[in-house]
Design a protein around this motif. Structure first.
Motif, PDB file in Angstrom:
ATOM      1  N   SER A  30       0.852  -1.189   0.000  1.00  0.00           N
ATOM      2  CA  SER A  30       0.000   0.000   0.000  1.00  0.00           C
ATOM      3  C   SER A  30       0.888   1.239   0.000  1.00  0.00           C
ATOM      4  N   TYR A  32       0.895   5.254   0.174  1.00  0.00           N
ATOM      5  CA  TYR A  32       0.207   6.507   0.493  1.00  0.00           C
ATOM      6  C   TYR A  32       1.092   7.635  -0.029  1.00  0.00           C
ATOM      7  N   ILE A  66      -2.897   5.095  -2.724  1.00  0.00           N
ATOM      8  CA  ILE A  66      -3.850   5.937  -2.006  1.00  0.00           C
ATOM      9  C   ILE A  66      -3.402   7.395  -2.141  1.00  0.00           C
ATOM     10  N   LYS A 155     -12.720   9.056   0.964  1.00  0.00           N
ATOM     11  CA  LYS A 155     -12.458   7.697   1.453  1.00  0.00           C
ATOM     12  C   LYS A 155     -10.959   7.492   1.673  1.00  0.00           C
ATOM     13  N   PHE A 156     -10.147   7.967   0.727  1.00  0.00           N
ATOM     14  CA  PHE A 156      -8.695   7.849   0.881  1.00  0.00           C
ATOM     15  C   PHE A 156      -8.197   8.720   2.033  1.00  0.00           C
ATOM     16  N   ASP A 158      -9.862   9.396   4.795  1.00  0.00           N
ATOM     17  CA  ASP A 158     -10.198   8.694   6.029  1.00  0.00           C
ATOM     18  C   ASP A 158      -9.216   7.553   6.288  1.00  0.00           C
ATOM     19  N   GLU A 159      -8.875   6.825   5.243  1.00  0.00           N
ATOM     20  CA  GLU A 159      -7.913   5.722   5.413  1.00  0.00           C
ATOM     21  C   GLU A 159      -6.548   6.255   5.826  1.00  0.00           C
ATOM     22  N   THR A 160      -6.100   7.305   5.157  1.00  0.00           N
ATOM     23  CA  THR A 160      -4.787   7.875   5.468  1.00  0.00           C
ATOM     24  C   THR A 160      -4.743   8.416   6.903  1.00  0.00           C
ATOM     25  N   HIS A 162      -6.317   7.469   9.442  1.00  0.00           N
ATOM     26  CA  HIS A 162      -6.447   6.432  10.460  1.00  0.00           C
ATOM     27  C   HIS A 162      -5.292   5.435  10.438  1.00  0.00           C
ATOM     28  N   LEU A 163      -4.219   5.781   9.757  1.00  0.00           N
ATOM     29  CA  LEU A 163      -3.044   4.912   9.793  1.00  0.00           C
ATOM     30  C   LEU A 163      -2.491   4.845  11.214  1.00  0.00           C
ATOM     31  N   ASP A 177       0.799  -4.485   5.605  1.00  0.00           N
ATOM     32  CA  ASP A 177       0.319  -3.579   6.658  1.00  0.00           C
ATOM     33  C   ASP A 177       1.405  -3.109   7.618  1.00  0.00           C
TER      34      ASP A 177
END
Length: 239
Positions: A30, A32, A66, A155-156, A158-160, A162-163, A177
């Motif tokens: 993944s 970012y 992302i 959406k990206f 929120d994911e970023t 919450h890393l 991960d």
């Protein structure tokens, strides 16, 4: 009867190929990033892309990208991207490409093309990438000019955001991960070490895992740090 026999033979062949290339054991990678960070562009074009396709690392990798990076939220439905509003727009374009194009090879090639233009100081010509790759532009245009593009980026975001641990800079790379942090340039070795299949690609023959080969002391020369906004002009998405 012969038809179904033929179909069964094809299915068995495909399953055998999947096993031989370790599809079931693919390593999750993944990335970012943000589109106009020069270090992200250099990593995508000159390191990740070459390892994936020249070294056949793509055969053992499940790649996710992302595009949000160090973008910050601002009042009145606005974002502040580290490298200005153009970056916000291109992040959204790349998010739409990831969502709409039929396979990762094609969307990666489009992102790589845009990032090559960025390295040349010509990111404003990003639409030429769709032409050179023979990608029909209308679906991507409809996406980034509509609420769909905004929702993909949210959406990206929120994911970023919450890393865990939080990202401190981009490019920020995870392998299964696990964040590589300052050692991200050693990514091939981490991927090869994580792969549990039998047939490792050519790229793995040349890399031995040396943790922290990329020293933290040098990281300021190779990353875009979170919180260091170069342009404060907001990008408004009132859709």
């Amino acid at each position: 009867m012969a038809f179904w026999h033929h179909k069964m033979v094809v299915l068995i062949f495909l399953l055998a190929m999947a096993r031989s290339y370790g599809v079931e054991d693919k390593v999750k990678v993944s990335l970012y990033y943000e589109s106009l960070c020069p270090y992200c562009a250099n990593f995508i074009v000159n390191q990740l892309g070459k390892a994936l396709y020249e070294g056949n690392l793509v055969s053992i990798v499940d790649l996710r990208m992302i595009p949000w990076g160090n973008t910050q939220f601002a009042p009145n439905n606005a974002w502040i991207c580290q490298h200005g509003p153009d970056e916000c727009l291109i992040d959204m374009v790349e998010a739409c490409a990831i969502d709409l194009l039929p396979h990762s090879g094609l969307w990666f090639e489009m992102i790589k093309c845009i990032e090559e233009l960025n390295l040349q100081g010509k990111h404003g010509e990003w639409k030429s990438c769709m032409n050179s790759l023979k990608i029909h532009p209308q679906p991507i245009t409809d996406c980034y000019q509509s609420r769909k593009g905004v929702d993909l980026e949210l959406k990206f975001a929120d994911e970023t955001n919450h890393l865990n641990p939080p990202h401190r800079f981009v490019p920020w790379l995870l392998v299964n991960d696990k964040p590589l942090q300052e050692d991200y340039q050693n990514f091939v070795a981490y991927i090869c070490n994580a792969y549990r299949g039998q047939n490792k690609p050519k790229a793995c023959e040349q890399h031995v895992l040396e943790t922290n080969a990329f020293k933290e002391a040098n990281s300021s020369h190779h990353v875009c740090y979170s919180g260091e906004i170069e342009q404060s002009l907001p990008f408004n998405y009132n859709l």
